[in-house]
Design an enzyme around this catalytic site. Sequence first.
Site, PDB file in Angstrom:
ATOM      1  N   LYS A 215      -5.542   2.888  -3.640  1.00 40.01           N
ATOM      2  CA  LYS A 215      -4.622   3.979  -3.992  1.00 40.01           C
ATOM      3  C   LYS A 215      -4.066   3.673  -5.378  1.00 40.01           C
ATOM      4  O   LYS A 215      -3.346   2.691  -5.562  1.00 40.01           O
ATOM      5  CB  LYS A 215      -3.495   4.083  -2.967  1.00 40.01           C
ATOM      6  CG  LYS A 215      -2.544   5.255  -3.214  1.00 40.01           C
ATOM      7  CD  LYS A 215      -1.657   5.470  -1.989  1.00 40.01           C
ATOM      8  CE  LYS A 215      -0.650   6.597  -2.233  1.00 40.01           C
ATOM      9  NZ  LYS A 215       0.707   6.097  -2.484  1.00 40.01           N
ATOM     10  N   ASP A 236       3.491  -2.382   4.811  1.00 41.73           N
ATOM     11  CA  ASP A 236       2.084  -1.970   4.817  1.00 41.73           C
ATOM     12  C   ASP A 236       1.481  -2.195   6.196  1.00 41.73           C
ATOM     13  O   ASP A 236       1.680  -3.248   6.806  1.00 41.73           O
ATOM     14  CB  ASP A 236       1.286  -2.766   3.775  1.00 41.73           C
ATOM     15  CG  ASP A 236       1.648  -2.382   2.345  1.00 41.73           C
ATOM     16  OD1 ASP A 236       2.373  -1.379   2.174  1.00 41.73           O
ATOM     17  OD2 ASP A 236       1.201  -3.077   1.420  1.00 41.73           O
ATOM     18  N   HIS A 290       9.280  -3.016   1.401  1.00 40.93           N
ATOM     19  CA  HIS A 290       9.285  -2.889  -0.055  1.00 40.93           C
ATOM     20  C   HIS A 290       9.276  -1.417  -0.466  1.00 40.93           C
ATOM     21  O   HIS A 290       9.022  -0.533   0.354  1.00 40.93           O
ATOM     22  CB  HIS A 290       8.099  -3.636  -0.676  1.00 40.93           C
ATOM     23  CG  HIS A 290       6.756  -3.197  -0.163  1.00 40.93           C
ATOM     24  ND1 HIS A 290       6.264  -3.560   1.068  1.00 40.93           N
ATOM     25  CD2 HIS A 290       5.786  -2.424  -0.722  1.00 40.93           C
ATOM     26  CE1 HIS A 290       5.068  -3.043   1.259  1.00 40.93           C
ATOM     27  NE2 HIS A 290       4.746  -2.337   0.188  1.00 40.93           N
TER      28      HIS A 290
END
Length: 357
Positions: A215, A236, A290
Amino acid sequence: MVTSVETRVQSLASSGIQSIPKQYIRSQDELTNVGDVFEEERNEEGTLVPTIDLKEIDSDDKEVRERCRLELKKAAMEWGVMHLVNHGISDELMDRVREVGQRFFELPVEEKEKHANDQGSGMIQGYGSKLANNDSGLLEWEDYFFHLVFPEEKRDLSIWPKTPSDYTEVTSEYARQLRGLASKILSALSLCLGLEEGRLEKEVGGLEELILQMKINYYPKCPQPELALGVEAHTDVSALTFILHNMVPGLQLFYQGKWVTAKCVPNSIIMHIGDTIEILSNGKFKSILHRGLVNKEKVRISWAVFCEPPKDKIILKPLPETVSETEPPLFPPRTFGQHIEHKLFKKTQDALTETNV
């Protein structure tokens, strides 16, 4: 339905607006510690994300090798994110990856639209902007290009950019070398857990089933960076994530109860431990929360490659070796696909709860 050209963030940013539309303005809670990323970068105080020198992980000296492995283990347990240096991927190849990605985003918007994805019909690969997938309808200040890059036989080259002409060659070679790096890291992490060297690789699908999805995140300059986020807070879902960027700071990590900005380390690749490895290790290795900040002065671009297990073929659960009477399993058995659905459902429920408070 394909997103209209007018809603691309890059087009919005280059239109000369002085204030951002309300759908990009985040809640006050989310904006804690959103400051000047360049000021934070210049500030030598504060917490530093660990840097792991991988040259030593292949050392002929057993003691040196063990020391490097212990540093990797400590970073994976305490942070879940680290800068990798001497990772074996040349500066020249990384520069070429940056160049072809940046050149794609410099194309006229009509050219980029030829590669547009269509999330409504399930076609998630291609050029896009973040559509609202939360109850509040808030958007992120980014455009992106998303595509599966490895294994080669699973790629759909028909959606890959034809301009620049060397995009496919460069991106393919980078993906191939990253796959080798992923194997090296998975082997080391297996040993850190006291497992056989190939165990984690096998548990996430091995050479045949582990897929790499890239990405490219494009964060345009933002007239009100104190109100927006490039990427909202998340962990993630991947096994591992590798991130290359254009040396503009913006990655923030939620560490020891506060948001800290990662400094830029030349020639490094940032690596995140994802939820998949956190689950398999029974929480011994951390998948850190994050987010991405934006700024007024510079465009930030990052190349994130997510190493993901197959969605339905493998049951993810803490490995037996990581579980004991004093350390019971922290995660229920789920496929990777079920884990993603669980996170999306939880996020929707959290948003509904906040709306109804």
